[in-house]
Design a protein around this motif. Structure first.
Motif, PDB file in Angstrom:
ATOM      1  N   TYR A  68      34.234 -42.499 -25.732  1.00 18.27           N
ATOM      2  CA  TYR A  68      33.906 -41.195 -26.227  1.00 18.27           C
ATOM      3  C   TYR A  68      32.547 -41.155 -26.509  1.00 18.27           C
ATOM      4  CZ  TYR A  68      38.419 -38.727 -25.039  1.00 18.27           C
ATOM      5  OH  TYR A  68      39.486 -38.495 -24.460  1.00 18.27           O
ATOM      6  N   LEU A  69      31.958 -42.241 -26.965  1.00 20.77           N
ATOM      7  CA  LEU A  69      30.629 -42.279 -27.261  1.00 20.77           C
ATOM      8  C   LEU A  69      29.727 -42.005 -26.006  1.00 20.77           C
ATOM      9  CD1 LEU A  69      30.447 -44.958 -30.184  1.00 20.77           C
ATOM     10  CD2 LEU A  69      29.720 -42.230 -30.276  1.00 20.77           C
ATOM     11  N   SER A  70      30.366 -42.834 -25.133  1.00 19.92           N
ATOM     12  CA  SER A  70      29.679 -42.916 -23.612  1.00 19.92           C
ATOM     13  C   SER A  70      29.713 -41.599 -23.078  1.00 19.92           C
ATOM     14  CB  SER A  70      30.524 -43.967 -22.837  1.00 19.92           C
ATOM     15  OG  SER A  70      30.424 -45.033 -23.370  1.00 19.92           O
ATOM     16  N   LEU A  71      30.862 -40.911 -23.331  1.00 20.77           N
ATOM     17  CA  LEU A  71      31.143 -39.596 -22.772  1.00 20.77           C
ATOM     18  C   LEU A  71      30.131 -38.464 -23.330  1.00 20.77           C
ATOM     19  CD1 LEU A  71      34.726 -37.497 -22.831  1.00 20.77           C
ATOM     20  CD2 LEU A  71      32.601 -36.435 -23.844  1.00 20.77           C
ATOM     21  N   LEU A  72      29.969 -38.668 -24.863  1.00 19.14           N
ATOM     22  CA  LEU A  72      28.912 -37.636 -25.334  1.00 19.14           C
ATOM     23  C   LEU A  72      27.468 -38.064 -24.940  1.00 19.14           C
ATOM     24  CD1 LEU A  72      30.476 -37.660 -29.392  1.00 19.14           C
ATOM     25  CD2 LEU A  72      30.093 -35.754 -27.637  1.00 19.14           C
ATOM     26  N   ALA A  73      27.243 -39.291 -24.850  1.00 11.81           N
ATOM     27  CA  ALA A  73      25.953 -39.708 -24.162  1.00 11.81           C
ATOM     28  C   ALA A  73      25.693 -38.953 -23.002  1.00 11.81           C
ATOM     29  CB  ALA A  73      25.933 -41.261 -24.182  1.00 11.81           C
ATOM     30  N   PHE A  74      26.699 -39.120 -22.011  1.00 11.96           N
ATOM     31  CA  PHE A  74      26.307 -38.321 -20.762  1.00 11.96           C
ATOM     32  C   PHE A  74      26.412 -36.849 -20.896  1.00 11.96           C
ATOM     33  CE2 PHE A  74      28.045 -36.200 -16.975  1.00 11.96           C
ATOM     34  CZ  PHE A  74      26.926 -36.539 -16.105  1.00 11.96           C
ATOM     35  N   THR A  75      27.105 -36.301 -21.457  1.00 10.93           N
ATOM     36  CA  THR A  75      27.297 -34.945 -21.743  1.00 10.93           C
ATOM     37  C   THR A  75      25.983 -34.331 -22.200  1.00 10.93           C
ATOM     38  OG1 THR A  75      29.527 -35.013 -22.219  1.00 10.93           O
ATOM     39  CG2 THR A  75      28.286 -32.921 -22.664  1.00 10.93           C
ATOM     40  N   ASN A  76      25.177 -34.857 -23.370  1.00 11.40           N
ATOM     41  CA  ASN A  76      24.199 -34.601 -23.574  1.00 11.40           C
ATOM     42  C   ASN A  76      22.807 -34.783 -23.105  1.00 11.40           C
ATOM     43  OD1 ASN A  76      24.409 -33.367 -26.697  1.00 11.40           O
ATOM     44  ND2 ASN A  76      26.207 -35.036 -26.458  1.00 11.40           N
ATOM     45  N   LYS A 110      37.955 -41.406 -20.296  1.00  9.32           N
ATOM     46  CA  LYS A 110      39.162 -41.929 -19.974  1.00  9.32           C
ATOM     47  C   LYS A 110      39.374 -43.102 -19.117  1.00  9.32           C
ATOM     48  CE  LYS A 110      41.970 -38.697 -22.036  1.00  9.32           C
ATOM     49  NZ  LYS A 110      42.654 -38.740 -22.974  1.00  9.32           N
ATOM     50  N   HIS A 111      38.271 -43.797 -18.916  1.00  9.34           N
ATOM     51  CA  HIS A 111      38.208 -44.963 -18.101  1.00  9.34           C
ATOM     52  C   HIS A 111      38.996 -46.289 -18.270  1.00  9.34           C
ATOM     53  CE1 HIS A 111      34.877 -46.609 -20.418  1.00  9.34           C
ATOM     54  NE2 HIS A 111      35.075 -47.789 -19.703  1.00  9.34           N
ATOM     55  N   HIS A 112      39.423 -46.109 -19.677  1.00 10.62           N
ATOM     56  CA  HIS A 112      40.382 -47.032 -20.230  1.00 10.62           C
ATOM     57  C   HIS A 112      41.705 -46.576 -20.338  1.00 10.62           C
ATOM     58  CE1 HIS A 112      37.763 -50.609 -20.597  1.00 10.62           C
ATOM     59  NE2 HIS A 112      36.862 -49.865 -21.270  1.00 10.62           N
ATOM     60  N   SER A 122      39.907 -31.328 -24.086  1.00 14.91           N
ATOM     61  CA  SER A 122      39.566 -30.517 -25.202  1.00 14.91           C
ATOM     62  C   SER A 122      38.494 -31.002 -26.065  1.00 14.91           C
ATOM     63  CB  SER A 122      40.393 -29.995 -26.109  1.00 14.91           C
ATOM     64  OG  SER A 122      39.897 -29.190 -27.147  1.00 14.91           O
ATOM     65  N   PRO A 123      37.070 -30.510 -26.134  1.00 16.55           N
ATOM     66  CA  PRO A 123      36.117 -30.903 -27.031  1.00 16.55           C
ATOM     67  C   PRO A 123      36.606 -31.119 -28.510  1.00 16.55           C
ATOM     68  CG  PRO A 123      35.673 -28.740 -26.415  1.00 16.55           C
ATOM     69  CD  PRO A 123      36.777 -29.226 -25.474  1.00 16.55           C
ATOM     70  N   SER A 124      37.489 -30.377 -28.635  1.00 16.47           N
ATOM     71  CA  SER A 124      38.090 -30.391 -30.286  1.00 16.47           C
ATOM     72  C   SER A 124      39.248 -31.704 -30.379  1.00 16.47           C
ATOM     73  CB  SER A 124      38.919 -29.103 -30.698  1.00 16.47           C
ATOM     74  OG  SER A 124      39.901 -28.749 -29.898  1.00 16.47           O
ATOM     75  N   GLU A 127      39.882 -37.541 -30.937  1.00 19.38           N
ATOM     76  CA  GLU A 127      39.078 -38.772 -30.548  1.00 19.38           C
ATOM     77  C   GLU A 127      37.575 -38.364 -30.217  1.00 19.38           C
ATOM     78  OE1 GLU A 127      37.938 -42.626 -29.153  1.00 19.38           O
ATOM     79  OE2 GLU A 127      39.950 -42.038 -29.993  1.00 19.38           O
ATOM     80  N   LEU A 128      37.205 -37.208 -29.809  1.00 18.29           N
ATOM     81  CA  LEU A 128      35.805 -36.924 -29.380  1.00 18.29           C
ATOM     82  C   LEU A 128      35.310 -36.417 -30.793  1.00 18.29           C
ATOM     83  CD1 LEU A 128      34.212 -36.653 -27.054  1.00 18.29           C
ATOM     84  CD2 LEU A 128      34.811 -34.179 -26.785  1.00 18.29           C
ATOM     85  N   ILE A 129      36.222 -35.868 -31.968  1.00 21.54           N
ATOM     86  CA  ILE A 129      35.406 -35.523 -32.936  1.00 21.54           C
ATOM     87  C   ILE A 129      35.268 -36.702 -33.825  1.00 21.54           C
ATOM     88  CG2 ILE A 129      35.961 -34.294 -35.103  1.00 21.54           C
ATOM     89  CD1 ILE A 129      37.563 -32.385 -33.498  1.00 21.54           C
ATOM     90  N   THR A 130      36.199 -37.770 -34.001  1.00 20.68           N
ATOM     91  CA  THR A 130      35.857 -39.233 -34.506  1.00 20.68           C
ATOM     92  C   THR A 130      34.659 -39.555 -33.958  1.00 20.68           C
ATOM     93  OG1 THR A 130      38.214 -39.077 -34.788  1.00 20.68           O
ATOM     94  CG2 THR A 130      36.948 -41.330 -35.006  1.00 20.68           C
ATOM     95  N   ALA A 131      34.410 -39.747 -32.602  1.00 20.92           N
ATOM     96  CA  ALA A 131      33.220 -40.275 -31.903  1.00 20.92           C
ATOM     97  C   ALA A 131      31.976 -39.648 -32.366  1.00 20.92           C
ATOM     98  CB  ALA A 131      33.527 -40.266 -30.557  1.00 20.92           C
ATOM     99  N   TYR A 132      32.007 -38.354 -32.557  1.00 15.51           N
ATOM    100  CA  TYR A 132      30.830 -37.642 -32.886  1.00 15.51           C
ATOM    101  C   TYR A 132      30.334 -37.758 -34.071  1.00 15.51           C
ATOM    102  CZ  TYR A 132      27.682 -33.855 -34.016  1.00 15.51           C
ATOM    103  OH  TYR A 132      26.583 -32.871 -34.483  1.00 15.51           O
ATOM    104  N   ALA A 133      31.742 -37.868 -35.187  1.00 15.49           N
ATOM    105  CA  ALA A 133      31.305 -38.109 -36.725  1.00 15.49           C
ATOM    106  C   ALA A 133      30.597 -39.388 -36.824  1.00 15.49           C
ATOM    107  CB  ALA A 133      32.672 -37.660 -37.272  1.00 15.49           C
ATOM    108  N   PHE A 134      30.996 -40.493 -36.082  1.00 17.31           N
ATOM    109  CA  PHE A 134      30.629 -41.842 -36.035  1.00 17.31           C
ATOM    110  C   PHE A 134      29.101 -41.848 -35.891  1.00 17.31           C
ATOM    111  CE2 PHE A 134      29.508 -45.933 -34.185  1.00 17.31           C
ATOM    112  CZ  PHE A 134      29.929 -46.725 -35.193  1.00 17.31           C
TER     113      PHE A 134
END
Length: 808
Positions: A68-76, A110-112, A122-124, A127-134
């Protein structure tokens, strides 16, 4: 400040090396922008310091995930570089761009795991919120933009990992933005997403395991040449005019016409074909000849030969191995000789190199990375619509293939058109071809129902679909006297087991009796056991080893002109090469009757065989067929009751079956299947609504007919095979390294396959749960119940408390 950009993706493997390797491997599969951008960003999040510590074996209690860190990297990155991505991905509208970013983000995140229903992504999510907080807490040690620019050579506008209104909008599958783009071409987007996901996960695992050599690529040339040479020699032998029979002359004519037909069809750029030929017409060799011709014209394509039942896969495997040395059978029972040899080598010399050979052979099997594969319908059709990571590993190797589908009528009728249309589109997109073969070919036109819910209309999903072309003049061969081998008579309006037994006893010649339930076969066997010599019983309550033995014994007696009576369920009806002068068949749909009748006078040894069609009833006068054929299947039975009359000959059935498929087409919901607790799901609707997970629940074998139980029949009182299984599981549980666990999982899988010859899969009848079939068992492990040999007979199969409680 000089940033440290040295990260690892796996032990002793640099992150940038892994990412570039995965990108290169995916490009071997596809040039799709979906898979390129997913591959480029899929493991960026592994620069997570907690992940890096975990790779080194250091304890860490913090967030160590990466997807999900990878997901945030691509989205942004995408939101900061809209013009760049639109240009590189040939995307024009904002809606298409938003959908592209969402789909690539889902693939990365979801690649794993498995592809989800987009409406549930959902962006909410936690998992996604935890990745962003990290990230917010650790931004200074996550130099994502710098790594992308300096190590992946990808220039970018400035961006940071954010989870805000913009990312919320682009990561939510909404009507106004994403759905408007999806609805323009749902089939394309669904297949693009599934294809990109499967290419990414296959490449990711391939690079991580250093499986950079494609076995298919290194062996396909020899496979093509060997098959061509072997078929040429075989057909010269078949076509020897000095000894050819009228039956073999027609088999040759069918094969030659089919090859000519596919040659012409390829000139019209067609990719999916049908081969409709009478039972016993040599369809296996015709299919291989067609594949050989496609290879001659289109180059070095692999072959996937799919069949509905394990018993027939074994027959085709035997034929294929007379033509080729390198054939890979993949199913729940087939043992992999290549893995066996690699394991033996490792047992003798436990070196890292020998262990790596086992892992590579296992990867070949799990990914279908082989030029000639024989498999089951379950493997083929469930993979085509799957969302599951482990299943979709095979999908990339469905490209550049010739898919031979024998006995296609064995599919549930509501799936005929859906999978034919799906295959046609898949073949167009992936340089593949498909041939559907049967003696009872369904009508493959999509019925247009303008009054129906548009979400369920297959014609609005498969807009480029055209029914596959038939390769031969089927009617001509069905009308040949050589293929007019039997006559069908209605035995009586209705009969019970006692009346049926008396009728069989009056026959002087060998008889095959095919009934609908295991209980019926056992009841009839009990009536005849002491009144009939050479009486055999066959159903799924016999272990596979005994089924093969019984069929071989019967064939030997038939060849010696010894009168035999075989009582069987429909497991005998399709593809089994056996020849009886008399066949009885309980009430069933027309395709099943024709397949059963295909065991009557199959090789034209007599002028005309006899098929008796009957309606077996119980003590209360109720049709036994109604236990099996429920709901929409009742319509199939109604046709036979109304339309079939005594005295019909085999050559007349071609016209009757055309009428049958016309009769049932308006009673079928294309693509319906049962999921979970009897909830009906429609495949067309799943695709239109981007429901990957819901469609991925599809199982070819209806899981809702009752609980399935696995029994292993112990050979004798000295058989303690379950102890060996338990020991393997204990070693697996105690294993400390990833490679050790992999090796033990492969060994466990091989061990389980060795058990399969003595394993029964018994399905309980959910409509009759009055009694459990076996009171006691010796041991239970991995869901397998090990039972005493005293609960089993090699003549009558599993000894159960209440046979009515066991489903077919």
């Amino acid at each position: 400040m000089v940033l440290d950009l040295e990260f690892e993706s796996h032990p002793n493997k640099k992150l940038e090396e892994h990412i570039k390797g995965v990108v290169e491997l995916t490009l071997h599969r596809s040039s799709s922008p979906f898979v390129y951008w997913a591959a480029l960003f899929h493991d960026i999040g592994k620069m997570n310091p907690n992940f890096q510590a975990k790779l080194k074996g250091e304890a860490t209690g913090g967030y160590s995930n990466h997807s999900y860190l990878s997901l945030l990297a691509f989205t942004n990155f995408a939101l900061a570089n809209i013009d760049l991505l639109k240009e590189k991905c040939n995307v024009e509208s904002n809606e298409e761009f938003a959908l592209f970013v969402l789909l690539v983000s889902v693939i990365i995140g979801k690649h794993h795991g498995n592809l989800p229903d987009l409406e549930n992504f959902s962006p909410s999510s936690e998992e996604l919120i935890t990745a962003y907080a990290f990230f917010q807490e650790n931004a200074d040690v996550l130099p994502i933009q710098e790594f992308i620019e300096k190590r992946l050579n990808l220039p970018s506008e400035d961006f940071s990992l954010a989870l805000n209104k913009k990312t919320d909008i682009i990561l939510t599958f909404t009507d106004r933005i994403h759905k408007s783009a999806w609805k323009k071409n749902p089939l394309r987007y669904f297949m693009d997403t599934q294809s990109a996901f499967s290419a990414l996960i296959e490449a990711d695992k391939r690079d991580a395991g250093s499986n950079v050599d494609f076995y298919f690529k290194t062996s396909v040339t020899q496979n093509v040449d060997s098959l061509r040479s072997s078929l040429t020699s075989k057909f010269e032998l078949f076509d020897d005019s000095s000894s050819i029979s009228s039956l073999n002359r027609l088999r040759t004519a069918i094969r030659v016409e089919a090859v000519q037909g596919v040659r012409k069809a390829m000139q019209r750029e067609e990719r999916i074909f049908t081969l409709t030929a009478p039972t016993g017409a040599g369809k296996t060799f015709s299919l291989l000849a067609i594949a050989n011709e496609i290879r001659r014209v289109k180059g070095e394509l692999g072959i996937i030969y799919a069949l509905p039942f394990l018993s027939i896969t074994e027959q085709v495997e035997d034929i294929a191995k007379t033509l080729l040395e390198d054939v890979l059978a993949i199913n729940s029972k087939a043992e992999n000789d290549r893995i066996e040899r690699a394991q033996q080598l490792y047992e003798n010399e436990q070196t890292p190199e020998n262990l790596n050979k086992i892992l590579k052979e296992d990867f070949v099997q799990n990914t279908f990375d082989h030029p000639f594969i024989i498999t089951t319908f379950v493997q083929l059709f469930e993979t085509l619509v799957s969302n599951r990571n482990s299943t979709l590993l095979k999908l990339p190797n469905f490209a550049n293939r010739i898919i031979l589908i024998d006995e296609v009528q064995a599919l549930p009728p509501r799936l005929y058109i859906f999978f034919t249309a799906w295959l046609q589109e898949f073949c167009r997109r992936n340089n593949s071809f498909a041939v559907l073969s049967t003696a009872t070919m369904p009508k493959m036109e999509i019925p247009i129902k303008t009054s129906a819910n548009e979400e369920l209309r297959a014609d609005l999903l498969f807009v480029d679909y055209s029914p596959p072309k038939e390769l031969i003049d089927a009617a001509k061969y069905f009308s040949e006297d050589t293929f007019n081998r039997y006559r069908i008579d209605i035995l009586t309006d209705k009969c019970n087991v006692d009346e049926l037994a008396e009728h069989i006893l009056k026959q002087e010649n060998s008889s095959l009796v095919i009934l609908n339930t295991i209980a019926d076969t056992k009841a009839l066997y009990d009536k005849l056991e002491y009144r009939c010599e050479n009486l055999f019983l066959l159903n799924t309550h016999f272990i596979p080893d005994d089924r093969s033995r019984i069929i071989d014994e019967i064939k030997a007696k038939l060849a010696a002109n010894i009168r035999v009576v075989l009582i069987s369920t429909q497991l005998i009806e399709a593809g089994v090469d056996i020849d009886f002068p008399i066949v009885y068949r309980d009430l069933c749909p027309l395709p099943s009757l024709i397949q059963s009748a295909g065991r009557c006078n199959r090789n034209k040894k007599i002028e005309l065989g006899q098929v008796f069609f009957l309606q077996l009833i119980n003590d209360k006068g109720r049709s036994r067929a109604s236990l099996i054929y429920r709901d929409e299947a009742k319509v199939f039975l109604d046709f036979c009751i109304k339309e079939l009359k005594s005295g019909i000959h085999e050559k007349e059935l071609f016209g009757v079956q055309s009428k049958f498929f016309e009769y049932i087409k308006d009673n079928l919901s294309i693509g319906d299947f049962i999921s979970g607790h009897e909830s009906r799901v429609n495949m067309v609707e799943c695709v239109k609504r981007a429901r990957f997970e819901t469609l991925g629940r599809f199982k070819l074998i209806n899981q809702n007919v009752g609980e399935q139980i696995q029994f292993y029949i112990l050979k004798d009182e000295n058989d303690f095979v379950y102890e060996d299984l338990e020991l393997l599981l204990a070693k697996l549980s105690a294993s400390k390294t990833f490679t050790e666990r992999q090796e033990l999982r492969i060994k466990l899988s091989s061990f389980q396959k060795k058990l399969n010859g003595r394993i029964l899969n018994v399905r309980l009848n959910k409509y009759n749960k009055s009694q459990y079939p076996i009171d006691n068992f010796v041991y239970e492990i991995m869901g397998i119940k090990f039972i005493s040999h005293t609960n089993y007979s090699s003549k009558t199969g599993l000894i159960v408390n209440n046979v009515e409680n066991c489903f077919l």
